[in-house]
Design an enzyme around this catalytic site. Structure first.
Site, short mmCIF file in Angstrom:
data_model
loop_
_atom_site.label_atom_id
_atom_site.label_comp_id
_atom_site.label_asym_id
_atom_site.label_seq_id
_atom_site.Cartn_x
_atom_site.Cartn_y
_atom_site.Cartn_z
CB CYS A 111 -1.08 -0.02 1.24
SG CYS A 111 -2.02 -1.45 1.25
CG HIS A 249 -3.08 3.41 2.84
ND1 HIS A 249 -3.57 3.08 1.91
CD2 HIS A 249 -3.17 2.20 3.85
CE1 HIS A 249 -3.86 1.93 1.71
NE2 HIS A 249 -3.54 1.12 2.83
CG ASN A 279 -6.74 -0.60 1.47
OD1 ASN A 279 -6.16 -0.03 0.59
ND2 ASN A 279 -6.31 -1.50 2.27
N1 ACO Z 1 -18.90 -9.35 7.73
C1 ACO Z 1 -19.31 -9.53 9.07
N2 ACO Z 1 -18.66 -10.22 10.07
C2 ACO Z 1 -17.30 -10.17 9.77
C3 ACO Z 1 -16.65 -9.93 8.51
C4 ACO Z 1 -17.61 -9.21 7.59
N3 ACO Z 1 -17.11 -8.90 6.24
N4 ACO Z 1 -15.26 -9.70 8.72
C5 ACO Z 1 -15.26 -10.41 9.85
N5 ACO Z 1 -16.37 -10.77 10.64
C6 ACO Z 1 -16.38 -11.14 11.95
C7 ACO Z 1 -15.30 -12.07 12.26
O1 ACO Z 1 -15.52 -13.33 11.78
C8 ACO Z 1 -15.15 -11.99 13.72
O2 ACO Z 1 -16.01 -12.68 14.35
P1 ACO Z 1 -15.99 -13.47 15.59
O3 ACO Z 1 -15.64 -12.18 16.71
O4 ACO Z 1 -17.54 -14.17 16.02
O5 ACO Z 1 -14.77 -14.18 15.40
C9 ACO Z 1 -15.69 -10.32 13.77
O6 ACO Z 1 -16.39 -9.94 12.66
C10 ACO Z 1 -14.60 -9.58 13.80
O7 ACO Z 1 -14.65 -8.39 14.59
P2 ACO Z 1 -13.42 -7.55 14.97
O8 ACO Z 1 -12.22 -8.20 15.03
O9 ACO Z 1 -13.81 -6.72 16.12
O10 ACO Z 1 -13.19 -6.54 13.96
P3 ACO Z 1 -12.70 -5.15 13.82
O11 ACO Z 1 -13.48 -4.20 14.37
O12 ACO Z 1 -11.18 -5.18 14.29
O13 ACO Z 1 -12.80 -4.94 12.16
C11 ACO Z 1 -11.29 -5.00 10.37
C12 ACO Z 1 -12.06 -5.78 11.20
C13 ACO Z 1 -12.05 -4.05 9.71
C14 ACO Z 1 -10.58 -5.99 9.50
C15 ACO Z 1 -10.11 -4.02 11.07
O14 ACO Z 1 -9.46 -5.18 12.09
C16 ACO Z 1 -9.17 -3.46 10.15
O15 ACO Z 1 -9.64 -2.49 9.47
N6 ACO Z 1 -7.74 -4.02 10.32
C17 ACO Z 1 -6.73 -3.40 9.52
C18 ACO Z 1 -7.14 -3.61 8.27
C19 ACO Z 1 -6.19 -2.91 7.25
O16 ACO Z 1 -5.50 -1.98 7.66
N7 ACO Z 1 -6.00 -3.42 6.06
C20 ACO Z 1 -5.04 -3.30 5.24
C21 ACO Z 1 -3.84 -3.63 5.49
S1 ACO Z 1 -2.44 -2.96 4.71
C22 ACO Z 1 -3.05 -2.56 3.19
O17 ACO Z 1 -3.58 -1.43 3.01
C23 ACO Z 1 -2.85 -3.69 2.05
#
Ligand code: ACO
Length: 376
Positions: A111, A249, A279
């Protein structure tokens, strides 16, 4: 002293829009979950190659700068989406633009690729190696997304944008940079299935497994971008009050808000596009910059802070001082071929080639490939 002024800018967004509701037609997810956790409502899916997206963005940036393609000395293609590994993608852009003099480099730091490209091109201009450069951030992630994995499939989109850098004796362009890599955490984001390590296995391109520890990436991203921003401001002798605009970003609205809060910069000085494009990895920063310019949010002489992070886990924060001109000198008539499919149809085409029940890659590659440690 020589500087590298940003004199042109242009984006190329594929027209097909994939909404959260579209995603919910084949994933166990909801609009409410995606919106509340990420701030994303929709993203774009490309019907053309990554090189075409990059070339159209590049042509628009060159027209904006009033620079002929024949005068480009350097093309940097920043991103993780390559149509082929050899020949490289930058050379494909070079042919499409008709830029015979250019040196052409692919640069992949995930990224942060556009930002690292901006730093690289700036250094090459400031040391006199080149005078004019085109730096592109581009991604076509939809082609190698694991569309069966809701943890990642809802987060990403396609797009491209570019800037032109030109040698200048005025103090403008990138005036500071902190670059780094939290490599100990590189396993938190890994796309398995694409690369030489997978040669000879019975897998086709696009059949991937994404290792993705979202919460860990979230924390490390906020920390790395915040610390890098503090350092780059301190090195330049500037305070947060002197930052006119933040172009971060765009991985998650909550990450952007956390970084802005840590820096003490109110959100009305932060550019946000994540709600409409998701993203786009290397493309998010240049697309957000182009939109800021088009919305007249970049002021002549303004100071712009650009924090970013990505797979690796690479991170950076750049400081840019804008020049006097905030409007284009010209416009390109470069356009993408017409899109005749919906975004959902395009995604379903990729899905049709992915086996949700673990035939090839998912059957063969359960453990993460061991990492070899060389030396100490
Ligand atoms: N729809 C519904 N439920 C989902 C989904 C979805 N699309 N995806 C995950 N879940 C569920 C999971 O299974 C999990 O359920 P569980 O608690 O029963 O196991 C739960 O939702 C996950 O909840 P959290 O971990 O609390 O979610 P969080 O608030 O952390 O959000 C997210 C997740 C959006 C991925 C967040 O952690 C995030 O943005 N992380 C950084 C992502 C990022 O920066 N990515 C880019 C990386 S570098 C680059 O840019 C290439």
């Amino acid at each position: 002293m020589t500087y590298a002024a940003i004199t042109g800018w242009g984006a190329c967004m594929p027209p097909a829009i994939l909404t959260n509701h579209d995603l919910a037609t084949f994933l166990d997810t909801t609009d409410e979950w995606i919106t509340s956790r990420t701030g994303m409502h929709e993203r774009r899916i490309s019907h053309v190659t990554a090189t075409e997206l990059a070339a159209v963005a590049g042509a628009r940036a060159l027209a904006c700068a009033g620079l002929a393609a024949g005068d480009v000395d350097l093309i940097i293609y920043g991103g993780t989406s390559n149509d082929e590994l050899c020949p490289n993608s930058a050379s494909g852009v070079q042919v499409m633009l008709g830029a015979p003099r250019a040196a052409s480099i692919d640069l992949n730091t995930a990224c942060t690729s556009f930002c690292y490209g901006l730093a690289t091109a700036t250094a090459m201009i400031r040391t006199g190696i080149v005078r004019n450069a085109l730096v592109i951030g581009v991604e076509l992630i939809s082609r190698y997304m694991d569309w069966s994995n809701r943890n990642v499939a809802v987060l990403f989109g396609d797009g491209a944008a570019a800037v032109v850098l030109q040698s200048s004796d005025r103090e403008e362009g990138m005036i500071g940079a902190v670059l780094g890599c939290d490599a100990g955490a590189r396993q938190t984001l890994r796309v398995r299935g694409v690369g030489c390590a997978y040669a000879g296995l019975d897998i086709s391109f696009g059949d991937t497994i994404w290792d993705f520890d979202g919460p860990a990436i979230f924390k490390r991203a906020v920390q790395a971008m915040s610390e890098a921003s503090t350092r780059v401001l301190r090195a330049a002798g500037l305070t947060a009050d002197q930052v006119d605009l933040v172009v971060p970003h765009q991985a998650n609205l909550r990450i952007i808000e956390s970084v802005a809060k840590y820096a003490g910069i109110p959100m009305d000085r932060v550019i946000v596009t994540v709600h409409k494009y998701g993203n786009m990895s290397a493309a998010t920063v240049p697309v957000a910059l182009v939109e800021a310019l088009e919305a007249r949010r970049v002021k002549p002489g303004g100071v712009i802070l650009i924090p970013a992070f990505g797979g690796g886990l690479t991170y950076c924060s750049l400081l840019v001082r804008w020049g006097e001109r905030v409007t284009p000198l010209g416009q390109s008539d470069a356009e993408l071929a017409r899109c005749t499919q919906t975004a959902l149809e395009l995604v379903n085409q990729v899905r049709a080639n992915q086996d949700p029940h673990g035939r090839s890659l998912k059957g063969l590659m359960t453990p993460v490939l061991a990492e070899m440690r060389v030396g100490r």
